[in-house]
Design a protein around this motif. Sequence first.
Motif, PDB file in Angstrom:
ATOM      1  N   GLU A   6      23.713  32.610  20.317  1.00 57.89           N
ATOM      2  CA  GLU A   6      24.417  33.417  21.307  1.00 57.89           C
ATOM      3  C   GLU A   6      23.441  33.971  22.342  1.00 57.89           C
ATOM      4  O   GLU A   6      22.269  34.201  22.042  1.00 57.89           O
ATOM      5  CB  GLU A   6      25.151  34.593  20.652  1.00 57.89           C
ATOM      6  N   SER A   7      23.969  34.235  23.532  1.00 58.35           N
ATOM      7  CA  SER A   7      23.201  34.888  24.576  1.00 58.35           C
ATOM      8  C   SER A   7      24.166  35.591  25.523  1.00 58.35           C
ATOM      9  O   SER A   7      25.366  35.339  25.505  1.00 58.35           O
ATOM     10  CB  SER A   7      22.326  33.893  25.344  1.00 58.35           C
ATOM     11  N   GLY A   8      23.634  36.473  26.357  1.00 58.56           N
ATOM     12  CA  GLY A   8      24.425  37.121  27.383  1.00 58.56           C
ATOM     13  C   GLY A   8      24.783  38.564  27.127  1.00 58.56           C
ATOM     14  O   GLY A   8      25.377  39.209  27.997  1.00 58.56           O
ATOM     15  N   GLY A   9      24.448  39.088  25.961  1.00 56.30           N
ATOM     16  CA  GLY A   9      24.732  40.478  25.678  1.00 56.30           C
ATOM     17  C   GLY A   9      23.863  41.404  26.497  1.00 56.30           C
ATOM     18  O   GLY A   9      22.883  40.989  27.114  1.00 56.30           O
ATOM     19  N   GLY A  10      24.239  42.674  26.510  1.00 54.32           N
ATOM     20  CA  GLY A  10      23.475  43.654  27.250  1.00 54.32           C
ATOM     21  C   GLY A  10      24.201  44.971  27.342  1.00 54.32           C
ATOM     22  O   GLY A  10      25.179  45.212  26.637  1.00 54.32           O
ATOM     23  N   LEU A  11      23.707  45.822  28.227  1.00 51.71           N
ATOM     24  CA  LEU A  11      24.265  47.150  28.456  1.00 51.71           C
ATOM     25  C   LEU A  11      25.033  47.156  29.771  1.00 51.71           C
ATOM     26  O   LEU A  11      24.492  46.770  30.810  1.00 51.71           O
ATOM     27  CB  LEU A  11      23.145  48.193  28.498  1.00 51.71           C
ATOM     28  N   VAL A  12      26.293  47.580  29.719  1.00 46.59           N
ATOM     29  CA  VAL A  12      27.126  47.665  30.912  1.00 46.59           C
ATOM     30  C   VAL A  12      27.899  48.973  30.899  1.00 46.59           C
ATOM     31  O   VAL A  12      28.110  49.579  29.845  1.00 46.59           O
ATOM     32  CB  VAL A  12      28.111  46.487  31.035  1.00 46.59           C
ATOM     33  N   GLN A  13      28.334  49.395  32.077  1.00 49.23           N
ATOM     34  CA  GLN A  13      29.181  50.570  32.193  1.00 49.23           C
ATOM     35  C   GLN A  13      30.635  50.205  31.909  1.00 49.23           C
ATOM     36  O   GLN A  13      31.047  49.053  32.076  1.00 49.23           O
ATOM     37  CB  GLN A  13      29.073  51.181  33.585  1.00 49.23           C
ATOM     38  N   ALA A  14      31.406  51.192  31.475  1.00 47.36           N
ATOM     39  CA  ALA A  14      32.832  50.988  31.277  1.00 47.36           C
ATOM     40  C   ALA A  14      33.465  50.449  32.555  1.00 47.36           C
ATOM     41  O   ALA A  14      33.162  50.918  33.651  1.00 47.36           O
ATOM     42  CB  ALA A  14      33.501  52.283  30.854  1.00 47.36           C
ATOM     43  N   GLY A  15      34.330  49.461  32.391  1.00 48.14           N
ATOM     44  CA  GLY A  15      34.952  48.809  33.526  1.00 48.14           C
ATOM     45  C   GLY A  15      34.213  47.581  34.018  1.00 48.14           C
ATOM     46  O   GLY A  15      34.753  46.825  34.836  1.00 48.14           O
ATOM     47  N   GLY A  16      33.015  47.372  33.527  1.00 41.55           N
ATOM     48  CA  GLY A  16      32.212  46.243  33.943  1.00 41.55           C
ATOM     49  C   GLY A  16      32.549  44.968  33.196  1.00 41.55           C
ATOM     50  O   GLY A  16      33.473  44.927  32.385  1.00 41.55           O
ATOM     51  N   SER A  17      31.760  43.926  33.462  1.00 37.03           N
ATOM     52  CA  SER A  17      32.011  42.608  32.892  1.00 37.03           C
ATOM     53  C   SER A  17      30.734  42.000  32.336  1.00 37.03           C
ATOM     54  O   SER A  17      29.635  42.302  32.798  1.00 37.03           O
ATOM     55  CB  SER A  17      32.585  41.661  33.952  1.00 37.03           C
ATOM     56  N   LEU A  18      30.896  41.140  31.348  1.00 37.16           N
ATOM     57  CA  LEU A  18      29.816  40.344  30.788  1.00 37.16           C
ATOM     58  C   LEU A  18      30.365  38.988  30.392  1.00 37.16           C
ATOM     59  O   LEU A  18      31.533  38.871  30.040  1.00 37.16           O
ATOM     60  CB  LEU A  18      29.206  41.004  29.545  1.00 37.16           C
ATOM     61  N   ARG A  19      29.516  37.983  30.432  1.00 39.02           N
ATOM     62  CA  ARG A  19      29.860  36.670  29.917  1.00 39.02           C
ATOM     63  C   ARG A  19      28.896  36.311  28.796  1.00 39.02           C
ATOM     64  O   ARG A  19      27.682  36.235  29.011  1.00 39.02           O
ATOM     65  CB  ARG A  19      29.816  35.594  30.995  1.00 39.02           C
ATOM     66  N   GLN A 110      23.245  34.309  15.218  1.00 37.70           N
ATOM     67  CA  GLN A 110      22.523  35.526  14.871  1.00 37.70           C
ATOM     68  C   GLN A 110      23.138  36.779  15.487  1.00 37.70           C
ATOM     69  O   GLN A 110      22.867  37.885  15.029  1.00 37.70           O
ATOM     70  CB  GLN A 110      21.058  35.414  15.307  1.00 37.70           C
ATOM     71  N   GLY A 111      23.959  36.611  16.500  1.00 41.48           N
ATOM     72  CA  GLY A 111      24.622  37.725  17.137  1.00 41.48           C
ATOM     73  C   GLY A 111      23.912  38.189  18.393  1.00 41.48           C
ATOM     74  O   GLY A 111      22.703  38.014  18.547  1.00 41.48           O
ATOM     75  N   THR A 112      24.675  38.792  19.298  1.00 40.44           N
ATOM     76  CA  THR A 112      24.128  39.377  20.511  1.00 40.44           C
ATOM     77  C   THR A 112      24.779  40.741  20.724  1.00 40.44           C
ATOM     78  O   THR A 112      25.988  40.900  20.559  1.00 40.44           O
ATOM     79  CB  THR A 112      24.341  38.449  21.728  1.00 40.44           C
TER      80      THR A 112
END
Length: 118
Positions: A6-19, A110-112
């Motif tokens: 897996e990849s692409g995880g991270g820290l975002v603000q509420a209302g945001g987007s991630l792929r 392994q998880g993200t």
Amino acid sequence: QVRLVESGGGLVQAGGSLRLSCAASGNIFSTNVMGWYRQPPGKQRELVARITRGGSTNYADSVKGRFTISRDNAENMVYLEMNSLKPEDTAVYYCNAERIWPARADYWGQGTQVTVSS
């Protein structure tokens, strides 16, 4: 065997987007259904979404209308597009592949980490 990364995880603000992306390698033809699960802090792992090789999907009620699962069979990739993120979406997200041949089993990445701040 099948390896999932897996990849692409991270820290975002509420209302945001991630792929999120999941790259599969190995004996891919032993699997048909792939999915995303998540494990919030202190809670059990739960199904987020799943998709068949033919593109049929289903979603947990908590993410329906906000998350979209997709896959690219030619590149052995599965994706999770996450929109309108909420703090309660914070969790470790795991890619899953369901093996049906030669016997039923599950493969896990392994998880993200996905963290949504308020």
